[in-house]
Enzyme design. Sequence first.
Site, short mmCIF file in Angstrom:
data_model
loop_
_atom_site.label_atom_id
_atom_site.label_comp_id
_atom_site.label_asym_id
_atom_site.label_seq_id
_atom_site.Cartn_x
_atom_site.Cartn_y
_atom_site.Cartn_z
N GLU A 98 27.95 35.78 39.47
CA GLU A 98 29.10 36.14 38.64
C GLU A 98 29.80 34.91 38.08
OE1 GLU A 98 31.88 38.54 40.85
OE2 GLU A 98 31.69 37.34 42.66
N ASP B 285 33.05 39.50 36.25
CA ASP B 285 33.44 38.09 36.32
C ASP B 285 32.52 37.21 35.49
OD1 ASP B 285 35.83 37.88 37.81
OD2 ASP B 285 34.74 38.48 39.60
N CYS C 181 25.86 44.95 39.55
CA CYS C 181 26.87 45.83 40.13
C CYS C 181 28.19 45.79 39.36
CB CYS C 181 27.09 45.51 41.60
SG CYS C 181 27.78 43.88 41.87
N HIS D 37 41.57 63.54 55.58
CA HIS D 37 40.36 64.36 55.66
C HIS D 37 40.44 65.53 54.68
CE1 HIS D 37 38.14 62.43 58.76
NE2 HIS D 37 39.23 62.30 59.49
C1 PEP Z 1 32.07 41.75 39.08
O1 PEP Z 1 32.73 40.72 38.97
O2 PEP Z 1 31.34 42.21 38.19
C2 PEP Z 1 32.13 42.54 40.33
C3 PEP Z 1 31.33 43.53 40.58
O3 PEP Z 1 33.09 42.19 41.24
P1 PEP Z 1 34.65 42.59 41.08
O4 PEP Z 1 34.78 43.50 39.88
O5 PEP Z 1 35.05 43.23 42.36
O6 PEP Z 1 35.27 41.25 40.87
MG MG Z 2 33.63 39.80 40.73
#
Ligand code: PEP
Ligand code: MG
Length: 544
Positions: free
Chosen positions: A431, A455, A502, A188
């Site tokens: 991905e 990925d 993402c 914390h």
């Molecule tokens: C990705 O592959 O872009 C992703 C967001 O997942 P990670 O980086 O956790 O494999």
């Molecule tokens: Mg990934």
Amino acid sequence: MVKFTGKGVYGAVAIGKISIFKKQDVTVKRVHINDTDAEKARVKSAKEASTEQLQAIYEKALKEVGETNAQIFEIHMMMLEDEDYNESIENIIETQKVNAEYAVAVTADNFAEMFSSMDDAYMQARAADVKDISNRIIANLNGTAAGGTDTEGKMIVCADDLAPSETVSLDKDRVLAFVTAHGSSNSHTAILARNMNIPAVIGAGDDFLARINDGDEAIVDGFTGEVFLNPDDATKERLLSKQKADEEKKRLLQKLKGKENITLDGTKINIYANIGSVDNIGAVLLNDAGGIGLFRSEFLYLENSSYPTEEQQFTAYKRALESMAGKKVIIRTLDIGADKQVDYFELKKEENPALGYRAIRICLTRPEIFRTQLRALFRASVYGNLGIMFPMITSVSEVERIIAICGEVRAELKTQGIAYSESVELGIMIETPAAAIISDKLAPMVDFFSVGTNDLTQYTLACDRQNPDIEQFCDTHHEAVLRLIEMSAENAHKNGAWIGICGELAADTTLTETFLRMGIDELSVSPTFVLKVRDAVRNIDLST
Ligand code: PEP
Ligand code: MG
């Protein structure tokens, strides 16, 4: 100059004088007493004083670090009223005819040991809290002064470890940085430091404590976790310019807080944040993200020494949803394997782990692990606005099986009379090139897509993301990757699904305009990049 390294928990640089935090004196002697009622009355008034102090700390924390983080002091006040805890103190006074201080100290040790031996990480962390409140009662019984520092003016506060109440009690305007010899970066105290925007280094080691004196000059680099004691001129110059650049960047970005993610011609986009733990939520809120676009749930598994229980997971997901107070929280199911190995999964060694037994492939072949996670997720869904997303998808049949399992989990909860939300969105990660190429077939099956460019780039360009030697061939702007994203966006929209990105590429502001032109609806980036991407979006004109 001597350099120490710990874990940086808030990225900023501080330069100043060291001030060692002197702990409150809570040394306790065992004293025989005859009047047990008088001792119990002493405990009662020390507890009342403690509650008053904690209430004041709670109010200070509320102003400085927000409601979620201030809650720890509400928990402390509740712990003071805990029946078992109070009964234990009274029993020890009564049966052993001992002084109140001793009874409180023994109770604290027993309870802390009990908490530490529990499996649940959340409960283990309560050991520090029970010590913290007990020390407060003892200090009130002894009439000893609160802990603190002796130095005048601004200071780099250094300690063995700091309790949350000690951290918050310090005058924030005078604290340049925190450095502790011990403690965890998820404690914390670390979270509070992060939320107070104060650079902090946790776990600088015993040697650090042994070498420092009040008034020594030091530089704390919260980005790298380095602490330079009595820095030489070159180091000072280097870190002063790092500090200046960082402050300038933050000052500019702060102006963007509360502003919309809107282009000059009025196109809006969601900017969410990626996190690996509930403890990162402070940074999400601080950077004004509109939601969480990727909660990498595998970190719950990576941090544990055995499979996290349904209850453990439920607690973490519920905390994330509650802290985000109705904003979208997209939790990705377990993405273990390849570069993320966990011993207790006992995965076989593979020739090509990135192409091997990982992520959804594990979940679909070890359904008990998958179901436990899904039960925890659906149970938590009533506490906010949840989206669940599934990694490493390559086929329609995988998505069919996932949807069927989700249906079974919901039906099971219903039969058991356990509540879940009917409006949880289900999405898949794009991905693999396969998922992008058949995105026309996948889109009607889900509510959203989220492109994992890390990925997707690796698989499209046949470039191992872990291998630094081939970085020059791993062109994240490669037309093949961008075409796959565009194709997925078109297919998502044709079928009423939304699409976000993402992977790391979402934060690449040289591509923000390209993504907006493709119709990407959401970009999810590390919390510290949210305002940078907002800045880029606000300077784009799509009408030209
Ligand atoms: C990705 O592959 O872009 C992703 C967001 O997942 P990670 O980086 O956790 O494999
Ligand atoms: Mg990934």
